[in-house]
Design a protein around this motif. Structure first.
Motif, PDB file in Angstrom:
ATOM      1  N   GLU A 154      11.163  40.163 -15.664  1.00 29.26           N
ATOM      2  CA  GLU A 154      12.535  40.649 -15.821  1.00 29.26           C
ATOM      3  C   GLU A 154      12.944  41.566 -14.673  1.00 29.26           C
ATOM      4  O   GLU A 154      14.055  41.460 -14.131  1.00 29.26           O
ATOM      5  CB  GLU A 154      12.649  41.401 -17.148  1.00 29.26           C
ATOM      6  N   LEU A 155      12.037  42.459 -14.267  1.00 29.07           N
ATOM      7  CA  LEU A 155      12.361  43.425 -13.217  1.00 29.07           C
ATOM      8  C   LEU A 155      12.597  42.757 -11.871  1.00 29.07           C
ATOM      9  O   LEU A 155      13.439  43.204 -11.077  1.00 29.07           O
ATOM     10  CB  LEU A 155      11.237  44.453 -13.079  1.00 29.07           C
ATOM     11  N   LEU A 156      11.855  41.669 -11.603  1.00 32.98           N
ATOM     12  CA  LEU A 156      11.933  41.016 -10.300  1.00 32.98           C
ATOM     13  C   LEU A 156      12.706  39.705 -10.341  1.00 32.98           C
ATOM     14  O   LEU A 156      12.829  39.031  -9.313  1.00 32.98           O
ATOM     15  CB  LEU A 156      10.516  40.759  -9.761  1.00 32.98           C
ATOM     16  N   GLY A 157      13.211  39.345 -11.501  1.00 33.14           N
ATOM     17  CA  GLY A 157      13.990  38.116 -11.614  1.00 33.14           C
ATOM     18  C   GLY A 157      13.187  36.875 -11.289  1.00 33.14           C
ATOM     19  O   GLY A 157      13.631  36.001 -10.541  1.00 33.14           O
ATOM     20  N   THR A 158      11.974  36.764 -11.873  1.00 27.40           N
ATOM     21  CA  THR A 158      11.100  35.636 -11.559  1.00 27.40           C
ATOM     22  C   THR A 158      10.394  35.181 -12.825  1.00 27.40           C
ATOM     23  O   THR A 158      10.572  35.758 -13.898  1.00 27.40           O
ATOM     24  CB  THR A 158      10.080  36.038 -10.477  1.00 27.40           C
ATOM     25  N   SER A 159       9.565  34.145 -12.695  1.00 20.77           N
ATOM     26  CA  SER A 159       8.812  33.639 -13.841  1.00 20.77           C
ATOM     27  C   SER A 159       7.540  34.451 -14.036  1.00 20.77           C
ATOM     28  O   SER A 159       7.077  35.155 -13.127  1.00 20.77           O
ATOM     29  CB  SER A 159       8.439  32.169 -13.625  1.00 20.77           C
ATOM     30  N   ALA A 160       6.953  34.335 -15.230  1.00 21.39           N
ATOM     31  CA  ALA A 160       5.715  35.058 -15.516  1.00 21.39           C
ATOM     32  C   ALA A 160       4.588  34.584 -14.608  1.00 21.39           C
ATOM     33  O   ALA A 160       3.764  35.380 -14.149  1.00 21.39           O
ATOM     34  CB  ALA A 160       5.332  34.874 -16.980  1.00 21.39           C
ATOM     35  N   ALA A 161       4.535  33.281 -14.326  1.00 20.92           N
ATOM     36  CA  ALA A 161       3.483  32.742 -13.459  1.00 20.92           C
ATOM     37  C   ALA A 161       3.616  33.284 -12.039  1.00 20.92           C
ATOM     38  O   ALA A 161       2.625  33.683 -11.413  1.00 20.92           O
ATOM     39  CB  ALA A 161       3.542  31.220 -13.454  1.00 20.92           C
TER      40      ALA A 161
ATOM     41  N   VAL B 170       7.695  49.679   0.950  1.00 19.33           N
ATOM     42  CA  VAL B 170       8.284  48.343   0.782  1.00 19.33           C
ATOM     43  C   VAL B 170       8.432  48.018  -0.706  1.00 19.33           C
ATOM     44  O   VAL B 170       9.473  47.515  -1.152  1.00 19.33           O
ATOM     45  CB  VAL B 170       7.421  47.281   1.491  1.00 19.33           C
ATOM     46  N   ALA B 171       7.386  48.294  -1.496  1.00 24.38           N
ATOM     47  CA  ALA B 171       7.454  48.021  -2.934  1.00 24.38           C
ATOM     48  C   ALA B 171       8.502  48.892  -3.622  1.00 24.38           C
ATOM     49  O   ALA B 171       9.206  48.434  -4.534  1.00 24.38           O
ATOM     50  CB  ALA B 171       6.082  48.242  -3.568  1.00 24.38           C
ATOM     51  N   ALA B 172       8.624  50.146  -3.184  1.00 29.46           N
ATOM     52  CA  ALA B 172       9.607  51.051  -3.780  1.00 29.46           C
ATOM     53  C   ALA B 172      11.032  50.593  -3.532  1.00 29.46           C
ATOM     54  O   ALA B 172      11.937  50.876  -4.327  1.00 29.46           O
ATOM     55  CB  ALA B 172       9.406  52.459  -3.237  1.00 29.46           C
ATOM     56  N   LEU B 173      11.258  49.885  -2.439  1.00 33.45           N
ATOM     57  CA  LEU B 173      12.590  49.391  -2.095  1.00 33.45           C
ATOM     58  C   LEU B 173      12.853  47.984  -2.618  1.00 33.45           C
ATOM     59  O   LEU B 173      13.916  47.423  -2.370  1.00 33.45           O
ATOM     60  CB  LEU B 173      12.773  49.408  -0.566  1.00 33.45           C
ATOM     61  N   SER B 174      11.884  47.410  -3.347  1.00 35.95           N
ATOM     62  CA  SER B 174      11.975  46.013  -3.774  1.00 35.95           C
ATOM     63  C   SER B 174      12.638  45.869  -5.136  1.00 35.95           C
ATOM     64  O   SER B 174      12.421  46.680  -6.031  1.00 35.95           O
ATOM     65  CB  SER B 174      10.571  45.391  -3.828  1.00 35.95           C
ATOM     66  N   ASP B 175      13.404  44.814  -5.256  1.00 34.33           N
ATOM     67  CA  ASP B 175      13.960  44.410  -6.544  1.00 34.33           C
ATOM     68  C   ASP B 175      13.764  42.920  -6.793  1.00 34.33           C
ATOM     69  O   ASP B 175      14.221  42.396  -7.811  1.00 34.33           O
ATOM     70  CB  ASP B 175      15.458  44.734  -6.610  1.00 34.33           C
ATOM     71  N   THR B 176      13.100  42.233  -5.847  1.00 35.54           N
ATOM     72  CA  THR B 176      12.815  40.810  -5.988  1.00 35.54           C
ATOM     73  C   THR B 176      11.339  40.566  -5.678  1.00 35.54           C
ATOM     74  O   THR B 176      10.628  41.456  -5.202  1.00 35.54           O
ATOM     75  CB  THR B 176      13.684  39.964  -5.040  1.00 35.54           C
ATOM     76  N   LEU B 177      10.882  39.346  -5.936  1.00 38.11           N
ATOM     77  CA  LEU B 177       9.458  39.046  -5.875  1.00 38.11           C
ATOM     78  C   LEU B 177       8.881  39.129  -4.469  1.00 38.11           C
ATOM     79  O   LEU B 177       7.834  39.757  -4.257  1.00 38.11           O
ATOM     80  CB  LEU B 177       9.208  37.655  -6.456  1.00 38.11           C
ATOM     81  N   VAL B 178       9.518  38.520  -3.481  1.00 40.79           N
ATOM     82  CA  VAL B 178       8.918  38.391  -2.152  1.00 40.79           C
ATOM     83  C   VAL B 178       8.613  39.745  -1.507  1.00 40.79           C
ATOM     84  O   VAL B 178       7.485  39.982  -1.062  1.00 40.79           O
ATOM     85  CB  VAL B 178       9.808  37.523  -1.232  1.00 40.79           C
ATOM     86  N   PRO B 179       9.568  40.671  -1.437  1.00 43.02           N
ATOM     87  CA  PRO B 179       9.216  41.975  -0.849  1.00 43.02           C
ATOM     88  C   PRO B 179       8.194  42.742  -1.667  1.00 43.02           C
ATOM     89  O   PRO B 179       7.373  43.474  -1.112  1.00 43.02           O
ATOM     90  CB  PRO B 179      10.555  42.717  -0.782  1.00 43.02           C
ATOM     91  N   MET B 180       8.208  42.577  -2.993  1.00 46.27           N
ATOM     92  CA  MET B 180       7.198  43.247  -3.811  1.00 46.27           C
ATOM     93  C   MET B 180       5.798  42.722  -3.490  1.00 46.27           C
ATOM     94  O   MET B 180       4.846  43.497  -3.325  1.00 46.27           O
ATOM     95  CB  MET B 180       7.503  43.047  -5.296  1.00 46.27           C
TER      96      MET B 180
END
Length: 490
Positions: free
Chosen positions: A45-52, A98-108
């Motif tokens: 939910e936080l990163l807008g992606t699937s569980a996998a 980088v992780a602190a500024l992330s809201d999507t999967l790739v940068p995280m």
């Protein structure tokens, strides 16, 4: 006069402060392993992606740390351990930002990978201690540094859970970046650069080959349950890892300056210590997979304790504290009886802890007792492993050898995670509309943890006996002087 690669340790004005700073660095790095655990259920939910896909937040750190550990160790031996320590900490800070500024999967995932590249801090810290501290302080210092791995993991979970429940989750990574910056400043101020270096050319081919082996092996282990253990992707990765490993081994045996000196690694003391590390790490990590689930499963299951993530983390804190308190005891036993005895005793205590766990899992205090007992055994054993490694390798290869030993532990924990995951996925019971791990599955993992700890004890029994660590250190320095002098004459 000593040649550069064999220079004796300098007199450090404040050796205890050096130990504290390096151990703090180890704690901060190990915090990264548990930092995202409270976020795992929320990551899709936080990163807008699937569980996998969200599992790559964990997998990226695992793969990056596996690749970085042996490479950073060899570079530390060649170009300066303090320099590589600072570079590793800089990677941790960069990854945290980088992780602190992330809201999507790739940068995280990118940020978590950068954090993983800091995994070499602990073996580098141990190696700096060997170069800089008086021999009589070395056993206690390395035991404390080794214990920092468990302390950071134990303290990180409740702290991360508390922040995740009461603040913006990005704050976790900003705090990690801040802690990393503090450690950098302390290292710059108080940790001297070692003058023990090998020089020479870096083995890029060996580094690339080992990286391929580790990525394929650990990716197959960590994703095998998700992809299917008999799937083409999983089997293909295992096959590539095996083929490249054989080619890599042939290259390393022929290379003038190998990334990993396989002849040194094949010495009985080093080989058996590394093998014990794999098996022991398998046993150590099992509790991390069982205890949190028992604590958090609903009480309606009949064996779950229905606790929050914060309480779960607090239950694991005593384990980390016990590890740190056991470090001086580990050093004293090592000084009196040798590190082999200390390692065997640690394995026996861990086995006893898991034995208790097979019957004591019905209340919080019982799990605290189990966790604390296992933590005591880990503290004893992890304090002895660096002493065994350093007693069998030249001073100029300390960082590379310690890094390889750290890598063996990482492989052991990865295998443990995969095996426990399969067991808990197969042994389930219905609870309402879902399946949950059964009590029998948890007890089976505890029994396996006990068996593997006793297996580590049996392997450690065949490690050659050692003299006192101080004698080994001095002999290692003397051997290094002779070797360097022979090379110069040749």
């Amino acid at each position: 006069m000593y040649p550069p690669s064999a220079a004796p340790p300098r007199t450090v004005a404040r050796p205890q402060l050096v130990v504290v700073v390096l151990a703090l660095g180890g704690i901060v790095v190990s915090l990264m392993q548990t930092l995202v655990i409270p976020l795992i259920p929320k990551l899709p939910e936080l990163l807008g992606t699937s569980a996998a896909d969200a599992t790559w937040v964990i997998t990226a750190t695992l793969l990056a740390s596996a690749v970085a550990t042996p490479v950073v160790g060899r570079l530390g031996d060649m170009y300066g351990k303090r320099r590589l320590l600072l570079i590793s900490l800089a990677m941790l800070i960069a990854g945290s930002v980088v992780a602190a500024l992330s809201d999507t999967l790739v940068p995280m995932v990118a940020g978590r990978a950068l954090q993983g590249f800091a995994a070499g801090v602990i073996p580098l810290g141990i190696s700096i201690m060997r170069d800089e501290l008086p021999a009589e302080r070395l056993a206690a210092a390395t035991a404390t540094m080794s214990a920092s791995l468990g302390v950071g993991g134990a303290l990180g979970l409740p702290a991360a859970a508390l922040l995740a429940e009461n603040a913006d989750w990005h704050l976790l990574f900003w705090i990690a970046a801040g802690l990393g910056a503090v450690v950098v400043a302390l290292v710059v101020a108080f940790v001297p650069e070692s003058n023990v270096r090998t020089g020479g050319r870096f083995d890029f081919v060996g580094a690339a080959g080992l990286s391929v082996v580790l990525v394929c092996l650990l990716l197959a282990i960590s994703k095998g349950a998700q992809w299917g253990w008999a799937s083409g992707r999983t089997l293909g990765l295992f096959g590539v890892a095996l083929v490249v490993l054989l080619l890599w081994g042939r290259w390393e045996l022929r290379a003038a300056r190998p990334l990993v000196d396989l002849r040194t690694t094949a010495r009985r003391q080093v080989l058996l210590t590394n093998l014990t590390s794999i098996v022991f790490a398998f046993a150590m990590f099992a509790q991390s997979l069982v205890l949190p689930q028992i604590l958090q499963l609903p009480a309606g299951t009949g064996y779950g304790l229905g606790q929050t993530m914060l309480v779960t983390g607090l239950v694991l804190v005593p384990s980390g504290v016990v590890m740190m308190l056991t470090a001086p005891l580990s050093a004293r036993i090592t000084k009196a009886r040798g590190p082999k005895v200390t390692l065997m005793l640690g394995a026996l205590v861990v086995g006893a802890g898991y034995g208790l766990g097979t019957v004591l899992m019905s209340s919080v205090w019982q799990l605290v007792l189990v966790s604390g007992t296992i933590g005591a055994g880990i503290g004893l054993a992890y304090g002895a492993m660096p002493a065994l490694i350093m007693g069998a390798v030249p001073v100029s290869e300390t960082a590379a050898a310690n890094s390889l030993n750290t890598l063996m532990r990482a492989i052991g924990t990865s295998i443990s995670s995969a095996v426990a995951g399969v067991i808990l996925a197969r042994l389930t019971v219905p609870f309402g509309p879902v399946q949950v791990p059964s009590e029998g599955g948890f007890r089976l993992i505890m029994a396996i943890g006990c068996a593997t700890a006793l297996t580590a004890l049996a392997i450690a029994a065949f490690i050659p006996g050692m003299r006192r660590p101080s004698a080994d250190v001095e002999d290692g320095r003397r051997d290094e002087v002779v070797a360097a002098g022979s090379t110069k004459l040749a």
